[in-house]
Design a protein around this motif. Structure first.
Motif, PDB file in Angstrom:
ATOM      1  N   GLU A 145     -13.367  61.362  13.367  1.00 23.34           N
ATOM      2  CA  GLU A 145     -13.109  61.959  12.054  1.00 23.34           C
ATOM      3  C   GLU A 145     -11.770  61.473  11.495  1.00 23.34           C
ATOM      4  O   GLU A 145     -11.659  61.177  10.298  1.00 23.34           O
ATOM      5  N   ALA A 146     -10.766  61.349  12.346  1.00 18.69           N
ATOM      6  CA  ALA A 146      -9.463  60.859  11.896  1.00 18.69           C
ATOM      7  C   ALA A 146      -9.566  59.410  11.414  1.00 18.69           C
ATOM      8  O   ALA A 146      -8.998  59.046  10.377  1.00 18.69           O
ATOM      9  N   ALA A 147     -10.288  58.587  12.155  1.00 21.35           N
ATOM     10  CA  ALA A 147     -10.456  57.180  11.760  1.00 21.35           C
ATOM     11  C   ALA A 147     -11.249  57.085  10.460  1.00 21.35           C
ATOM     12  O   ALA A 147     -10.932  56.270   9.584  1.00 21.35           O
ATOM     13  N   ARG A 148     -12.268  57.923  10.319  1.00 15.98           N
ATOM     14  CA  ARG A 148     -13.048  57.927   9.087  1.00 15.98           C
ATOM     15  C   ARG A 148     -12.185  58.352   7.901  1.00 15.98           C
ATOM     16  O   ARG A 148     -12.264  57.769   6.819  1.00 15.98           O
ATOM     17  N   GLY A 149     -11.336  59.331   8.124  1.00 17.92           N
ATOM     18  CA  GLY A 149     -10.421  59.762   7.066  1.00 17.92           C
ATOM     19  C   GLY A 149      -9.472  58.651   6.657  1.00 17.92           C
ATOM     20  O   GLY A 149      -9.202  58.459   5.464  1.00 17.92           O
ATOM     21  N   GLU A 150      -8.969  57.911   7.644  1.00 14.03           N
ATOM     22  CA  GLU A 150      -8.084  56.792   7.332  1.00 14.03           C
ATOM     23  C   GLU A 150      -8.831  55.718   6.544  1.00 14.03           C
ATOM     24  O   GLU A 150      -8.294  55.136   5.598  1.00 14.03           O
ATOM     25  N   LEU A 151     -10.075  55.467   6.927  1.00 16.73           N
ATOM     26  CA  LEU A 151     -10.882  54.482   6.198  1.00 16.73           C
ATOM     27  C   LEU A 151     -11.099  54.939   4.759  1.00 16.73           C
ATOM     28  O   LEU A 151     -11.003  54.133   3.825  1.00 16.73           O
ATOM     29  N   ASP A 152     -11.365  56.226   4.562  1.00 22.14           N
ATOM     30  CA  ASP A 152     -11.519  56.761   3.210  1.00 22.14           C
ATOM     31  C   ASP A 152     -10.236  56.577   2.396  1.00 22.14           C
ATOM     32  O   ASP A 152     -10.292  56.193   1.226  1.00 22.14           O
ATOM     33  N   ARG A 153      -9.100  56.858   3.021  1.00 18.34           N
ATOM     34  CA  ARG A 153      -7.813  56.685   2.323  1.00 18.34           C
ATOM     35  C   ARG A 153      -7.593  55.219   1.950  1.00 18.34           C
ATOM     36  O   ARG A 153      -7.118  54.907   0.858  1.00 18.34           O
ATOM     37  N   LEU A 154      -7.938  54.344   2.883  1.00 17.68           N
ATOM     38  CA  LEU A 154      -7.801  52.903   2.618  1.00 17.68           C
ATOM     39  C   LEU A 154      -8.643  52.495   1.418  1.00 17.68           C
ATOM     40  O   LEU A 154      -8.208  51.708   0.575  1.00 17.68           O
ATOM     41  N   ALA A 155      -9.855  53.028   1.361  1.00 19.16           N
ATOM     42  CA  ALA A 155     -10.778  52.661   0.290  1.00 19.16           C
ATOM     43  C   ALA A 155     -10.285  53.133  -1.076  1.00 19.16           C
ATOM     44  O   ALA A 155     -10.598  52.509  -2.094  1.00 19.16           O
ATOM     45  N   THR A 156      -9.515  54.218  -1.092  1.00 23.26           N
ATOM     46  CA  THR A 156      -9.054  54.754  -2.373  1.00 23.26           C
ATOM     47  C   THR A 156      -7.682  54.224  -2.779  1.00 23.26           C
ATOM     48  O   THR A 156      -7.231  54.499  -3.883  1.00 23.26           O
ATOM     49  N   GLU A 157      -7.044  53.456  -1.895  1.00 17.20           N
ATOM     50  CA  GLU A 157      -5.750  52.861  -2.246  1.00 17.20           C
ATOM     51  C   GLU A 157      -5.921  51.848  -3.360  1.00 17.20           C
ATOM     52  O   GLU A 157      -6.943  51.160  -3.447  1.00 17.20           O
ATOM     53  N   GLU A 158      -4.907  51.754  -4.164  1.00 10.66           N
ATOM     54  CA  GLU A 158      -4.931  50.744  -5.221  1.00 10.66           C
ATOM     55  C   GLU A 158      -4.992  49.374  -4.570  1.00 10.66           C
ATOM     56  O   GLU A 158      -4.288  49.080  -3.618  1.00 10.66           O
ATOM     57  N   GLY A 159      -5.853  48.548  -5.054  1.00 15.23           N
ATOM     58  CA  GLY A 159      -6.036  47.218  -4.487  1.00 15.23           C
ATOM     59  C   GLY A 159      -7.000  47.206  -3.309  1.00 15.23           C
ATOM     60  O   GLY A 159      -7.220  46.177  -2.703  1.00 15.23           O
ATOM     61  N   GLY A 160      -7.525  48.363  -2.960  1.00 12.66           N
ATOM     62  CA  GLY A 160      -8.523  48.420  -1.892  1.00 12.66           C
ATOM     63  C   GLY A 160      -7.956  48.458  -0.490  1.00 12.66           C
ATOM     64  O   GLY A 160      -8.700  48.446   0.468  1.00 12.66           O
ATOM     65  N   GLY A 161      -6.639  48.503  -0.344  1.00 14.71           N
ATOM     66  CA  GLY A 161      -6.062  48.557   0.993  1.00 14.71           C
ATOM     67  C   GLY A 161      -6.222  47.242   1.724  1.00 14.71           C
ATOM     68  O   GLY A 161      -6.572  46.214   1.157  1.00 14.71           O
ATOM     69  N   SER A 162      -5.977  47.290   3.018  1.00 12.61           N
ATOM     70  CA  SER A 162      -6.031  46.093   3.854  1.00 12.61           C
ATOM     71  C   SER A 162      -7.438  45.861   4.387  1.00 12.61           C
ATOM     72  O   SER A 162      -7.954  46.689   5.138  1.00 12.61           O
ATOM     73  N   ASP A 196      -8.297  43.769   6.647  1.00  9.16           N
ATOM     74  CA  ASP A 196      -8.217  43.639   8.103  1.00  9.16           C
ATOM     75  C   ASP A 196      -8.190  45.004   8.774  1.00  9.16           C
ATOM     76  O   ASP A 196      -8.852  45.230   9.787  1.00  9.16           O
ATOM     77  N   ARG A 197      -7.414  45.925   8.207  1.00  6.40           N
ATOM     78  CA  ARG A 197      -7.342  47.274   8.778  1.00  6.40           C
ATOM     79  C   ARG A 197      -8.690  47.980   8.621  1.00  6.40           C
ATOM     80  O   ARG A 197      -9.120  48.697   9.526  1.00  6.40           O
ATOM     81  N   ALA A 198      -9.361  47.761   7.523  1.00  5.18           N
ATOM     82  CA  ALA A 198     -10.674  48.363   7.322  1.00  5.18           C
ATOM     83  C   ALA A 198     -11.656  47.877   8.393  1.00  5.18           C
ATOM     84  O   ALA A 198     -12.418  48.679   8.950  1.00  5.18           O
ATOM     85  N   LEU A 199     -11.615  46.600   8.705  1.00  7.94           N
ATOM     86  CA  LEU A 199     -12.488  46.060   9.753  1.00  7.94           C
ATOM     87  C   LEU A 199     -12.137  46.646  11.110  1.00  7.94           C
ATOM     88  O   LEU A 199     -13.022  46.964  11.911  1.00  7.94           O
ATOM     89  N   GLU A 200     -10.836  46.810  11.387  1.00  6.85           N
ATOM     90  CA  GLU A 200     -10.402  47.432  12.641  1.00  6.85           C
ATOM     91  C   GLU A 200     -10.936  48.859  12.734  1.00  6.85           C
ATOM     92  O   GLU A 200     -11.420  49.282  13.790  1.00  6.85           O
ATOM     93  N   LEU A 201     -10.836  49.584  11.632  1.00  3.99           N
ATOM     94  CA  LEU A 201     -11.308  50.966  11.622  1.00  3.99           C
ATOM     95  C   LEU A 201     -12.818  51.046  11.808  1.00  3.99           C
ATOM     96  O   LEU A 201     -13.313  51.924  12.527  1.00  3.99           O
ATOM     97  N   LEU A 202     -13.548  50.140  11.188  1.00  8.65           N
ATOM     98  CA  LEU A 202     -15.000  50.129  11.365  1.00  8.65           C
ATOM     99  C   LEU A 202     -15.368  49.853  12.819  1.00  8.65           C
ATOM    100  O   LEU A 202     -16.278  50.481  13.373  1.00  8.65           O
ATOM    101  N   SER A 203     -14.653  48.953  13.445  1.00  4.15           N
ATOM    102  CA  SER A 203     -14.883  48.662  14.854  1.00  4.15           C
ATOM    103  C   SER A 203     -14.550  49.885  15.708  1.00  4.15           C
ATOM    104  O   SER A 203     -15.297  50.246  16.633  1.00  4.15           O
ATOM    105  N   GLU A 204     -13.441  50.536  15.387  1.00  5.52           N
ATOM    106  CA  GLU A 204     -13.041  51.744  16.110  1.00  5.52           C
ATOM    107  C   GLU A 204     -14.089  52.850  15.942  1.00  5.52           C
ATOM    108  O   GLU A 204     -14.458  53.526  16.904  1.00  5.52           O
ATOM    109  N   LEU A 205     -14.580  53.013  14.722  1.00  6.97           N
ATOM    110  CA  LEU A 205     -15.619  54.016  14.470  1.00  6.97           C
ATOM    111  C   LEU A 205     -16.860  53.743  15.310  1.00  6.97           C
ATOM    112  O   LEU A 205     -17.457  54.659  15.881  1.00  6.97           O
TER     113      LEU A 205
END
Length: 71
Positions: free
Chosen positions: A18-35, A37-46
């Motif tokens: 749930e924490a990783a999913r929340g971080e992914l959600d935050r990344l997705a809503t960041e201006e510019g779409g976030g990182s 690379d970090r999104a891919l790391e989070l998806l792998s972690e999920l």
């Protein structure tokens, strides 16, 4: 006791998931779409966390079935 241990570990993994999913959600809503690379790391972690939850639930199920067979 093994059933309870597996369920506790599954709950811990679900909290991490749930924490990783929340971080992914935050990344997705960041201006510019976030990182990306970090999104891919989070998806792998999920994915890994979800597999861990599934394994713990399967262990709990087997332990419960073994306990029931003893009764």
């Amino acid at each position: 006791m093994a059933t309870e241990d597996s369920l506790s570990r599954a709950e811990e993994l679900l909290a991490k998931l749930e924490a990783a999913r929340g971080e992914l959600d935050r990344l997705a809503t960041e201006e510019g779409g976030g990182s990306p690379d970090r999104a891919l790391e989070l998806l792998s972690e999920l994915s890994e966390l979800a597999k861990g939850v599934e394994e713990e639930l399967e262990r709990a199920k087997r332990a419960a079935e073994a306990d029931a067979a003893k009764s």
